[in-house]
Design a protein around this motif. Structure first.
Motif, PDB file in Angstrom:
ATOM      1  N   ARG A 118       2.919  -0.629  -2.214  1.00  0.00           N
ATOM      2  CA  ARG A 118       2.030  -1.022  -3.316  1.00  0.00           C
ATOM      3  C   ARG A 118       1.209   0.162  -3.823  1.00  0.00           C
ATOM      4  O   ARG A 118       0.752   0.173  -4.944  1.00  0.00           O
ATOM      5  CB  ARG A 118       1.090  -2.138  -2.855  1.00  0.00           C
ATOM      6  N   HIS A 119       1.013   1.132  -2.962  1.00  0.00           N
ATOM      7  CA  HIS A 119       0.302   2.355  -3.397  1.00  0.00           C
ATOM      8  C   HIS A 119       1.253   3.542  -3.469  1.00  0.00           C
ATOM      9  O   HIS A 119       0.828   4.680  -3.376  1.00  0.00           O
ATOM     10  CB  HIS A 119      -0.860   2.649  -2.465  1.00  0.00           C
ATOM     11  N   ARG A 120       2.512   3.252  -3.611  1.00  0.00           N
ATOM     12  CA  ARG A 120       3.550   4.293  -3.676  1.00  0.00           C
ATOM     13  C   ARG A 120       3.475   5.253  -2.494  1.00  0.00           C
ATOM     14  O   ARG A 120       3.566   6.463  -2.640  1.00  0.00           O
ATOM     15  CB  ARG A 120       3.495   5.048  -5.010  1.00  0.00           C
ATOM     16  N   GLN A 121       3.240   4.684  -1.321  1.00  0.00           N
ATOM     17  CA  GLN A 121       3.249   5.489  -0.090  1.00  0.00           C
ATOM     18  C   GLN A 121       4.239   4.873   0.878  1.00  0.00           C
ATOM     19  O   GLN A 121       4.667   3.739   0.705  1.00  0.00           O
ATOM     20  CB  GLN A 121       1.848   5.513   0.524  1.00  0.00           C
ATOM     21  N   TRP A 122       4.608   5.639   1.897  1.00  0.00           N
ATOM     22  CA  TRP A 122       5.519   5.087   2.911  1.00  0.00           C
ATOM     23  C   TRP A 122       5.308   5.759   4.249  1.00  0.00           C
ATOM     24  O   TRP A 122       4.706   6.840   4.335  1.00  0.00           O
ATOM     25  CB  TRP A 122       6.986   5.180   2.457  1.00  0.00           C
TER      26      TRP A 122
END
Lengths: 486, 416
Positions: free
Chosen positions: B116-120
């Motif tokens: 959702r926050h473009r993190q992984w």
């Protein structure tokens, strides 16, 4: 209880290390009374300088048999008193174990003895286009063995990690005198990752006698900029936006007005007179850096940079870094004495914690300069004082302790890279519960049941009788111009 | 004398945790656990462990159950503690690029939340339902290891439940921290033998803006070696470099993935294609599907899967060894992190033959740390799962005695 060192014990040490491998002269022993931490010192009764792993092993075996504590020492550049001698114990200096054993470019690894300096590894592999990534500011003089003990970082660990991420295997003499070869999880060795446990254990679990590190390809492209800001908050918001844009710079460093002034006075890097400067470096594949660097530049402008200098060549880049890396030593230009602290906060809490430090500055009447790794929230406040003014040294130590509490309240850590050592063990119970510490101590006791391996460090104990607290004094290596304090 | 299963089910120490007797689906190498419990809080895990210590019950932890084959055949299992009841995302500090999860959260669940926050959290799930705790405990890794390392390289903090019923932590919430022993990293590869992992904090990465994969079929090991040398000597920065092959059945499949900023991903993939001397560039949904399928293949096997390691430059020797394993009655497949010197071998065929292949790999100088990831119990009866532990085994055993004095955790199964 530990036995005392008597003439027979010394003869045994001499038999192992030879007469040139033992230090007994009171004046020479002074060299070993402290590391680069100013205020903790204890003159050791004896120092040995083994020149092989086998000698280290025999010394440790002897200590183990006779219940004599011992402290391993690299090049004495540590900033937390990790190598401060233990009263009644032997200092095992590893400077003679300084051979580069194997440079294996095809397999991207280098095998060295612990006394090899950090930078020497890079020197060995640079002709092939490689480098060793962890880069503590003391890298010209600090030893790789010390880096392993402290899990050293550096300005570029935001992207590349710490020592632990680069150690493939070690040979270590365990506290019972066993010489073992251990491989890290990087090699898929089955079982708990003992190398990860030893790295950063500050000499309390083993003495490494050989280290295998991985080396990295030198990045194709490196681009560096220096941006000036009117406020710390402005600089901090630039960092946040860079991260939010999905960019992980190789380094993001921040300096405040006082540290900029000091650096200017000392090494003239040509920094602008600003409330804060930010050094941002991107490295990596050429196409990637070319695509991302303009975005970083744009973010700095948008968040209010008053000026931006982009390094046009390696010389200009080196000048910018010189200003940053000289910042600690440069404090001498603006203050007779200073105390370096090392704390960590979640990066987003930087502005808030810096405001608390400003308030503390006003309250305690001491100037505090701030130099820090802004990318990972690692603060290095430099507390200025004058040892000739009664009470100032004590106030500096107090202020520095208070800053650690700010770090903990913000959800951070009492040390990001200098280690706990003898200096900050009293703060461990503020970060960890008794149960947390007890578990670590149980692990320790499993490996060092006799409690002989660098006792009194990391974990809180009553102050050791040989330690004399006092204000900052120059380390012999500094006096000789061999080392600077970063 | 240990309690009866009925008595166990009534025990107060279960304190509301979901409990039932072991079923077929819970079997480990054919051994059914007497009781399966699913605690819902860290405190419940701790109190269950304290009770297990008190009663002398052996314990096995289970995350997603994707690595149940990993370990020796247990003599018996009293308690199987499922960690799936602890699957919350405790915190996602996206601006700090850190997050804390309960250990029973799956990698898919975690990455859905972080996305959702473009993190992984760039760790590979070795099967559907692989949990974070399981990945740490088994030091599992996949193609992403090329760039991001194994779970310990991203792990910054951990919370454990110990056999004396305590909840303890090590590390912290910040990416840079050297205070105290890094017990989280020590737990890597511990296979549930030291303590229960109840939650963990990781540093995160921004999700790459673009991703392209070069997929090339190479006819023989010589062309594989040439392509890899060219890739490694270049200044390209791939996210993953994978090599897959069936022994005796050419070709080799080389996959090189570039995930970065859009123009750089395109440029690097094109350059890699040139260096490899061919192959197609795949992107978008097709690329995602290829990697999903690839991961699935690596995990699933009716036979034996072993993990092993080698020096990167020894790859030609490893491939030569691999090719000698080909035979008519079975199949051998290699799935390798080609630039690192790590990989898996899947062996299908008769039990004796599977065991003999493992022994041949262990006897070879060119590979090391050959451990069984999964194998039929009959294979495990013939060959040890772990192989030689070396000096580390002695030290690990001392730590095990300190943390689990009664030897209850993963008793007889784990490496220590």
């Amino acid at each position: 209880m530990a036995a005392t060192i008597d003439a027979r014990f010394v003869r045994e040490l001499e038999r192992i290390c030879g007469s040139s491998g033992i230090v007994r002269e009171p004046l020479e022993l002074l060299t070993y009374e402290c590391d680069a931490l100013p205020h903790l010192r204890a003159v050791p009764p004896v120092v040995v300088l083994p020149d092989s792993a086998a000698q280290v092993q025999q010394v440790v075996r002897l200590c183990s048999r006779e219940s004599v504590p011992f402290v391993a020492r690299g090049h004495g550049t540590g900033l937390s008193g990790g190598a401060v001698p233990v009263p009644g114990g032997v200092v095992i200096g590893l400077s003679r174990l300084n051979r580069v054993i194997d440079v294996d470019i095809p397999n991207r690894r280098v095998t060295v003895e612990p006394g090899v300096t950090n930078l020497e590894i890079t020197r060995q592999v640079a002709p092939f286009g490689f480098y060793y990534a962890p880069d503590p500011s003391s890298q010209q003089v600090c030893s790789i063995g010390g880096n392993v003990a402290e899990n050293s970082g550096g300005a570029h660990c935001l992207k590349y990690g710490f020592t632990v991420h680069h150690v493939i295997a070690v040979d270590a003499v365990m506290p019972d005198g066993e010489l073992v070869h251990l491989e890290s999880a990087l090699t898929d060795a089955p079982g708990p990752d003992l190398v990860s446990l030893l790295v950063g254990s500050e000499g309390t679990l083993a003495i490494v006698t050989k280290v295998v590190v991985r080396i990295l390809r030198k990045p194709e492209s490196v681009r560096t900029l220096l941006a000036a800001f009117d406020t710390i908050r402005g600089a901090a918001s630039a960092v946040s936006e860079i991260i939010a844009a999905g960019i992980i710079p190789a380094a993001v460093e921040m300096m405040d007005a006082l540290s900029i002034r000091a650096a200017e006075a000392a090494v003239h890097p040509g920094f602008p007179a600003a409330e804060a400067v930010l050094i941002v470096e991107l490295d990596g594949n050429g196409a990637e850096v070319a695509e991302l660097f303009p975005i970083v530049e744009e973010i700095c402008r948008r968040t209010g940079a008053t000026s931006i200098e982009i390094a046009a060549d390696e010389q200009q880049r080196a000048r910018i870094w010189k200003g940053r890396k000289a910042a600690f030593a440069a404090m001498g230009r603006v203050s007779p004495n200073y105390y370096v602290q090392d704390g960590v906060v979640p990066r987003t809490k930087l502005p808030e914690v810096l405001e608390r430090i400003r308030a503390l500055e006003a309250r305690c009447g001491l100037r505090i300069a701030n130099v820090f790794h802004a990318g990972d929230g690692n603060l290095h406040p430099l507390i200025c004082y004058d040892e000739k003014v009664p009470g100032e040294a004590d106030r500096a130590v107090e202020a520095s302790g208070e800053i650690l509490l700010y770090c903990l309240e913000a959800g951070g850590s009492i040390t990001g890279e200098h280690g706990v050592g003898a200096d900050k063990s009293e703060f461990m119970p503020k970060m960890f519960t008794d149960e947390d510490l007890d578990l670590m101590l149980r692990v320790r006791a499993a490996i060092d049941p006799g409690h002989l391996c660098n006792p009194g460090k990391v974990f809180p104990t009553p102050r050791l009788c040989g330690e004399v607290p006092g204000p900052y004094r120059q380390h012999p290596a500094e006096k000789a111009g061999l080392a600077e304090r970063y | 004398m240990t309690l009866s299963t009925d008595a166990l089910l009534q025990s107060s120490f279960l304190a509301g945790a979901i409990a039932r007797s072991g079923k077929d689906a819970d079997r480990i190498d054919g051994v059914a656990p007497r009781l399966v419990v699913e605690p819902r809080t860290p405190e419940e895990v701790a109190s269950i462990l304290a009770a297990a210590s008190r009663e002398g019950l052996t314990v096995v932890f289970r995350g997603g159950g994707t690595k149940r084959g990993w370990g020796r055949i247990p003599a018996g299992v009293d308690l199987l503690i499922s960690m799936r009841g602890l699957a919350r995302v405790i915190a996602h500090e996206h601006a700090d690029l850190t997050a804390t999860f309960e250990a029973g959260a799956t990698l898919d669940e975690v990455n859905a939340a972080l996305g959702r926050h473009r993190q992984w959290l760039p760790l590979d799930a070795s099967g559907d339902g692989s949990t974070i705790g399981g990945a740490i405990a088994t030091n599992d890794s996949g193609p992403l290891r090329h760039r991001f390392g194994t779970p310990r390289d991203l792990l910054i903090g951990i919370r454990l439940a110990t056999t004396d019923g305590r909840l303890v932590k090590a590390g912290g919430n910040v990416v840079k921290n050297v205070a105290g022993y890094d017990l989280g990293k020590m737990m890597t590869g511990s296979f549930g033998t030291l303590a229960a992992i109840v939650s963990c904090t990781f540093k995160l990465l921004p999700m790459p803006a673009a991703s392209h994969t070069v997929s090339a079929a190479l006819p023989d090991k010589e062309s594989v070696t040439r392509a890899l040398v060219a890739l490694n000597d270049s200044q390209l920065e791939p996210l993953a470099v994978e090599l897959q092959a069936q022994a005796g059945r050419a070709p080799y499949r080389l996959l090189a993935r570039f995930a970065t900023s859009p123009a750089a991903a395109v440029a690097q993939a094109a350059q890699a294609q040139g260096l490899i001397g061919g192959g197609e560039i795949i992107t978008g949904d097709q690329e995602a599907a290829i990697w999903r399928r690839y991961q699935g293949r690596a995990a699933a096997s009716a036979g034996t899967v072993v993990r092993m390691n080698w020096l990167p430059a020894a790859l030609p020797g490893v491939l030569a060894l691999f090719e000698t394993l080909a035979q008519a009655h079975g199949s051998v497949e290699l799935v390798a992190r080609a630039a690192l010197g790590a990989g898996l071998i899947r062996i299908d065929g008769s039990i004796d033959w599977q065991a003999s292949v493992i022994e041949r790999l262990r006897a070879a100088d060119v590979v090391r740390h050959v451990t069984i990831v999964d194998a039929p119990p009959d294979v495990k009866r013939q060959v040890d799962v772990w192989g030689a532990l070396g000096a580390g085994g002695v030290i690990s055993s001392a730590i095990k005695r300190a943390l689990d004095p009664a030897g209850l955790l993963n008793a007889g199964r784990g490496p220590v």
